[in-house]
Scaffold this motif. Structure first.
Motif, PDB file in Angstrom:
ATOM      1  N   VAL A 182      42.060  37.873  42.879  1.00 43.11           N
ATOM      2  CA  VAL A 182      41.465  37.765  44.208  1.00 43.11           C
ATOM      3  C   VAL A 182      40.142  37.016  44.120  1.00 43.11           C
ATOM      4  O   VAL A 182      39.366  37.228  43.176  1.00 43.11           O
ATOM      5  CB  VAL A 182      41.236  39.166  44.815  1.00 43.11           C
ATOM      6  N   GLN A 183      39.883  36.133  45.093  1.00 44.34           N
ATOM      7  CA  GLN A 183      38.619  35.411  45.110  1.00 44.34           C
ATOM      8  C   GLN A 183      37.474  36.378  45.362  1.00 44.34           C
ATOM      9  O   GLN A 183      37.485  37.142  46.332  1.00 44.34           O
ATOM     10  CB  GLN A 183      38.633  34.327  46.180  1.00 44.34           C
ATOM     11  N   MET A 184      36.501  36.365  44.472  1.00 43.16           N
ATOM     12  CA  MET A 184      35.385  37.294  44.561  1.00 43.16           C
ATOM     13  C   MET A 184      34.317  36.793  45.526  1.00 43.16           C
ATOM     14  O   MET A 184      34.262  35.602  45.853  1.00 43.16           O
ATOM     15  CB  MET A 184      34.786  37.524  43.177  1.00 43.16           C
ATOM     16  N   VAL A 185      33.473  37.709  45.963  1.00 38.08           N
ATOM     17  CA  VAL A 185      32.365  37.372  46.858  1.00 38.08           C
ATOM     18  C   VAL A 185      31.050  37.635  46.129  1.00 38.08           C
ATOM     19  O   VAL A 185      30.929  38.596  45.366  1.00 38.08           O
ATOM     20  CB  VAL A 185      32.421  38.197  48.167  1.00 38.08           C
ATOM     21  N   PRO A 186      30.057  36.768  46.327  1.00 31.80           N
ATOM     22  CA  PRO A 186      28.763  36.987  45.662  1.00 31.80           C
ATOM     23  C   PRO A 186      28.014  38.159  46.295  1.00 31.80           C
ATOM     24  O   PRO A 186      28.013  38.322  47.515  1.00 31.80           O
ATOM     25  CB  PRO A 186      28.031  35.668  45.894  1.00 31.80           C
ATOM     26  N   ILE A 187      27.408  38.974  45.467  1.00 35.96           N
ATOM     27  CA  ILE A 187      26.594  40.089  45.965  1.00 35.96           C
ATOM     28  C   ILE A 187      25.141  39.968  45.510  1.00 35.96           C
ATOM     29  O   ILE A 187      24.278  40.707  45.975  1.00 35.96           O
ATOM     30  CB  ILE A 187      27.176  41.457  45.545  1.00 35.96           C
ATOM     31  N   SER A 188      24.879  39.056  44.601  1.00 39.19           N
ATOM     32  CA  SER A 188      23.509  38.739  44.179  1.00 39.19           C
ATOM     33  C   SER A 188      23.560  37.395  43.463  1.00 39.19           C
ATOM     34  O   SER A 188      24.618  36.783  43.355  1.00 39.19           O
ATOM     35  CB  SER A 188      22.949  39.826  43.247  1.00 39.19           C
ATOM     36  N   TRP A 189      22.419  36.927  42.947  1.00 35.58           N
ATOM     37  CA  TRP A 189      22.384  35.651  42.242  1.00 35.58           C
ATOM     38  C   TRP A 189      23.061  35.740  40.875  1.00 35.58           C
ATOM     39  O   TRP A 189      23.349  34.723  40.253  1.00 35.58           O
ATOM     40  CB  TRP A 189      20.952  35.159  42.080  1.00 35.58           C
ATOM     41  N   CYS A 190      23.360  36.959  40.421  1.00 37.59           N
ATOM     42  CA  CYS A 190      23.949  37.104  39.084  1.00 37.59           C
ATOM     43  C   CYS A 190      25.231  37.944  39.070  1.00 37.59           C
ATOM     44  O   CYS A 190      25.745  38.253  37.991  1.00 37.59           O
ATOM     45  CB  CYS A 190      22.934  37.701  38.109  1.00 37.59           C
ATOM     46  N   GLU A 191      25.754  38.332  40.238  1.00 37.26           N
ATOM     47  CA  GLU A 191      26.971  39.141  40.266  1.00 37.26           C
ATOM     48  C   GLU A 191      27.895  38.736  41.406  1.00 37.26           C
ATOM     49  O   GLU A 191      27.450  38.318  42.476  1.00 37.26           O
ATOM     50  CB  GLU A 191      26.637  40.633  40.436  1.00 37.26           C
ATOM     51  N   MET A 192      29.216  38.904  41.146  1.00 37.94           N
ATOM     52  CA  MET A 192      30.229  38.738  42.179  1.00 37.94           C
ATOM     53  C   MET A 192      31.132  39.976  42.124  1.00 37.94           C
ATOM     54  O   MET A 192      31.205  40.656  41.105  1.00 37.94           O
ATOM     55  CB  MET A 192      31.043  37.452  41.952  1.00 37.94           C
ATOM     56  N   GLN A 193      31.801  40.243  43.264  1.00 39.27           N
ATOM     57  CA  GLN A 193      32.596  41.469  43.346  1.00 39.27           C
ATOM     58  C   GLN A 193      33.978  41.163  43.913  1.00 39.27           C
ATOM     59  O   GLN A 193      34.129  40.355  44.837  1.00 39.27           O
ATOM     60  CB  GLN A 193      31.893  42.497  44.227  1.00 39.27           C
ATOM     61  N   CYS A 194      34.985  41.839  43.350  1.00 37.94           N
ATOM     62  CA  CYS A 194      36.351  41.722  43.847  1.00 37.94           C
ATOM     63  C   CYS A 194      36.495  42.572  45.104  1.00 37.94           C
ATOM     64  O   CYS A 194      36.234  43.780  45.059  1.00 37.94           O
ATOM     65  CB  CYS A 194      37.344  42.180  42.784  1.00 37.94           C
ATOM     66  N   PRO A 195      36.889  41.980  46.243  1.00 42.63           N
ATOM     67  CA  PRO A 195      37.004  42.768  47.482  1.00 42.63           C
ATOM     68  C   PRO A 195      38.170  43.763  47.456  1.00 42.63           C
ATOM     69  O   PRO A 195      38.195  44.683  48.258  1.00 42.63           O
ATOM     70  CB  PRO A 195      37.223  41.697  48.559  1.00 42.63           C
ATOM     71  N   ARG A 196      39.106  43.583  46.529  1.00 50.25           N
ATOM     72  CA  ARG A 196      40.251  44.508  46.457  1.00 50.25           C
ATOM     73  C   ARG A 196      39.954  45.703  45.562  1.00 50.25           C
ATOM     74  O   ARG A 196      40.162  46.856  45.953  1.00 50.25           O
ATOM     75  CB  ARG A 196      41.490  43.775  45.927  1.00 50.25           C
TER      76      ARG A 196
END
Length: 215
Positions: A182-196
């Protein structure tokens, strides 16, 4: 090493005032040495290094004489020629592999223009971000298949291996997929999160500008 053309093979008419003259046959290639900085001034499509002027793109050499100043040499691209990454250009690339020292990428776009063929690039550990470079870990910045915005900082050791930087805030990962695909979304300048799965992964995240959203 960049090649220097033998005497008599210059593809440009020397001297004389007025508009520059160029021969559209057998264009110069990126990284090719044109002349000394004592002979001319670098114009568009060129860059200087160690006292010489080099071509930064494929095209035809143009020389313009202005008053009594040194002539200005430029490389003018043929509209049908392959677009090449220029030093200072922002490129879109795909990460192919990583190790502890660098990430290897394929360059896909120059600005918003897709390339006819891909070029190889390298993002070194020290060029990933502007601060705390000694604490940078490549695997916490990029992963294979990530889509990254980067800036060309050098032609590197070979014409097809560009050195890239993601040190600016606007540069870095723009598209990444989680282990779940799944395409992740950025949550900060150094992390991304899987929405699923809500799993978080480290990345050097780009603050994307609108003109680079086509990918």
């Amino acid at each position: 090493m960049p090649r220097t053309r033998p005497a008599g093979s210059e593809r440009c008419v020397r001297g004389g005032p007025g508009p520059g003259l160029r021969q559209p046959l057998s264009p110069y290639v990126a990284g090719e040495r044109l002349c000394s900085t004592e002979e001319a001034t670098a114009g568009s499509g060129t860059y200087t290094r160690h006292g010489f002027i080099f071509s930064s793109l494929a095209g035809c050499l143009e020389r313009r004489n202005e008053d009594n100043e040194l002539p200005v040499v430029s490389v003018v691209r043929d509209s049908e020629s392959q677009l090449l990454p220029n030093v200072g250009a922002v490129v879109t690339c795909k990460v192919c592999s990583i190790n502890s020292r660098f990430a290897k990428v394929h360059i896909l776009y120059v600005g918003s223009t897709p390339l006819k063929s891909t070029f190889r690039g390298t993002i070194r550990k020290e060029d990933i971000r502007a601060t705390e470079k000694d604490k940078v870990e490549v695997y916490k910045s990029f992963r294979p298949s990530d889509i990254v915005l980067a800036k060309v900082i050098s032609l590197g050791d070979a014409q097809s291996n560009y050195l890239l930087s993601t040190a600016e805030n606007e540069l870095g990962v723009v598209v990444a997929r989680s282990e779940a695909g799944v395409q992740m979304v950025p949550i900060s300048w150094c992390e991304m999160q899987c929405p699923r799965t809500h799993t978080k992964e480290f990345r050097k995240v780009a603050r994307v500008q609108p003109q680079f959203l086509q990918t």
